[in-house]
Enzyme design. Structure first.
Site, PDB file in Angstrom:
ATOM      1  CG  ASP A   1      11.238  10.682 -15.874  1.00  0.00           C
ATOM      2  OD1 ASP A   1      11.965   9.763 -15.459  1.00  0.00           O
ATOM      3  OD2 ASP A   1      11.690  11.679 -16.494  1.00  0.00           O
TER       4      ASP A   1
ATOM      5  CD  GLU B   1      13.258   9.487 -11.409  1.00  0.00           C
ATOM      6  OE1 GLU B   1      14.426   9.111 -11.501  1.00  0.00           O
ATOM      7  OE2 GLU B   1      12.738  10.308 -12.193  1.00  0.00           O
TER       8      GLU B   1
END
Ligand code: GLC
Length: 543
Positions: A200, A263
């Site tokens: 993330d 990401e």
């Protein structure tokens, strides 16, 4: 050359709250996912990436982790996780977990300790700063979810940094103990058998050491999200983020055959830096540019060419069409073009990531104000992400086969026809199209490994070739709502393998190829359709 699974396979993203509920509480769970694995085998994907399943107060639906080594009861337990991994592996499906290193939940014991006092053992595990001279936040940095990125802690008289919600305090990645503890988290799950991680906001983990103010963004206009008012020069994509990534990669290399995905929302030239020096960074820095490209043939052609030419030598491309944070493909480009988009995603060079529900053409789902769940949507319904997170639609029963209970988010108004059960029996549905493309891709060396080259492009048609010489696949996409004729510069007598409309199978075409409005065609050159080539198509209906 032998290609790793994550190069030749297709990744399928599961938002676990919304895939399948097994215990009748209206929220999806891990036993639910396990019960649907045979669907994924039928569909033809190779790996699942599951958004966070860790214990969490769910301020940001699991992206606020309170314990990195367990499973939230709403999703199951470590035992149900192990059962899922076992069942997935038995079906040759890999399992990728979400790893959230930038921040924890305020309920994580590390943060509870950190905020207890300035002399806490874990004080430096988070980013604490004194107030500015006027008592306000230490600098002008903004939270991605609105307002200042700094929250005042009355008890200890300092601010802590949070790039997202105040309930998601940022870890201090300059602290070696934080790195060591988080590396052990990667080992914990790797030993449990996970095949990789989607990391993330990985480009945001390190902040400027001097906490300089971010400059104003000259391109910002009032009405745009507040976060865009400043250029995040000092709060994101710092050079030291690459060291953190290299650290993750070293841990991943302790295990066989795992993948590291990140990401990253950055312009292409900065995105590709995350492959790392000597390709020892991320295997796949997520390429999100299809999420924002203007949906025209020239813009998409320019994007592909720019990305292909920016890749470092040996860097493997990847493409993402939708995810849980952005409007779905069908919401962005419309139902007709959603099929063209699916054909594009599954015929480009590089690993595709398919978002659950996109195979049904699920579009924007209107969320009544009293049912908004997403914290971003509560702040500004226009920014809410719930419309892209609605339950998977399996059949026409009252809750679409997702649950026996009213689901946590609404279904599409047309779920009685837009569902797996109905669409799998319709050879012209988008589901049948996606399945055909996935199965074809699996068997086609040209699509999995072949080169990409532009054949032609005009205001409405994009045509490209995949593969080598005579062993090639030709893809022609009509981005317009009008019929078009495409002149094939490559010559030969290709035959249609797949039309987005679900018909024209095996039709031989000459040098001029008629396309219907919003039609995409995938064609085989004469040699590619020959039995002896690696590109022999198999009939998905019979497999
Ligand atoms: C990532 C996730 C998003 C989440 C945010 C904060 O962008 O994809 O859903 O809200 O990180 O963790």
């Amino acid at each position: 050359m032998s290609y790793s699974w994550w190069r030749v396979g297709t990744i399928y993203q599961i938002y676990p709250r919304s895939f399948q509920d097994s215990n009748g509480d209206g929220v999806g769970d891990l036993d639910g996912v396990r019960g649907r694995l045979d669907y994924l085998v039928w569909l033809g994907v190779d790996a699942i990436w599951i958004s966070p399943i860790y214990p969490s107060p769910m301020h940001d639906f699991g992206y606020d982790v309170a314990d990195y080594r367990d499973v939230d009861p709403i999703f199951g337990s470590l035992e149900s996780f192990d059962r899922l991994v076992g069942a997935a592996h038995a079906r040759q499906i890999k399992v990728i977990l979400d790893f959230v290193p930038n921040h924890t939940s305020i309920m994580h014991p590390w943060f509870i300790d950190s905020r207890r006092s300035r002399s806490s053992e874990k004080r430096d595990w988070y980013i604490w700063r004194d107030a500015a001279a006027d008592g306000g936040p230490p600098n002008n940095w903004l939270s991605n979810f609105g307002g200042s990125a700094w929250a005042w802690d009355e008890a200890t008289g300092q601010y802590y940094h949070h790039a997202f919600l105040a309930e998601q305090p940022d870890l201090n990645w300059r602290n070696p103990d934080v790195r060591a503890a988080m590396h052990d988290v990667l080992r914990f799950w790797s030993r449990r058998g996970v095949d990789g991680f989607r990391v993330d906001v990985v480009s945001d983990v390190i902040k400027d050491a001097a906490f300089r103010d971010n400059p104003l963004n000259p391109a910002w206009t009032p009405g745009e999200p507040e976060i865009r008012r400043l250029s995040p020069t000092y709060s994101t994509d710092r050079p030291e983020a690459h060291d953190v990534v290299a650290g993750f990669r070293r841990v991943i290399e302790e295990f066989d055959n795992r993948v590291l995905i990140g990401e990253i929302y950055l312009p292409i030239e900065r995105l590709v830096a995350y492959y790392g020096e000597n390709l020892l960074g991320l295997h796949l820095p997520f390429n999100f540019h299809l999420l924002s490209v203007a949906w025209t043939a020239p813009d998409v052609a320019a994007l592909i060419e720019t990305y292909e030419s920016a890749l470092p030598e040996g860097g493997w491309p990847n493409w993402v069409l939708s995810n849980h944070d952005r409007p779905r493909a069908a919401a962005r480009v419309g139902q007709e073009q959603a099929r063209v988009a699916a054909m594009l995603l599954l015929t480009l060079r590089g690993t595709p990531t398919l978002y659950y529900g996109d195979e049904l053409g699920v579009g924007h789902v209107e969320i009544p104000p009293d049912r908004i769940q997403d914290p971003c949507g509560k702040r500004d319904p226009g920014l809410g992400r719930d419309p892209s997170r609605t339950p998977m639609q399996w059949d026409a029963s009252p809750f679409a086969g997702f649950s026996t209970h009213a689901p946590w988010l609404p279904l599409t108004p047309d779920y009685e026809t837009r569902n797996v059960e109905v669409m799998r029996h319709d050879a012209t549905s988008i589901l049948s199209l996606v399945r055909s493309l996935l199965h074809y891709r699996r068997r086609s060396a040209a699509l999995k490994e072949g080169e990409w080259s532009l054949l032609s492009q005009d205001s409405s048609i994009l045509a490209y070739k995949r593969g080598w010489g005579e062993y090639s696949i030709i893809v022609v996409l009509n981005f317009s709502g009008l019929p078009r004729i495409w002149s094939n510069p490559a010559g030969g007598e290709p035959r249609i393998a797949i039309s987005t409309h679900g018909d024209r199978r095996a039709e031989a075409v000459g040098t001029t190829v008629p396309l219907r409005a919003n039609e995409g065609l995938m064609m085989e050159t004469a040699r590619a359709s020959n039995d002896v080539t690696p590109n022999k198509p198999t009939d998905p209906a019979s497999s």
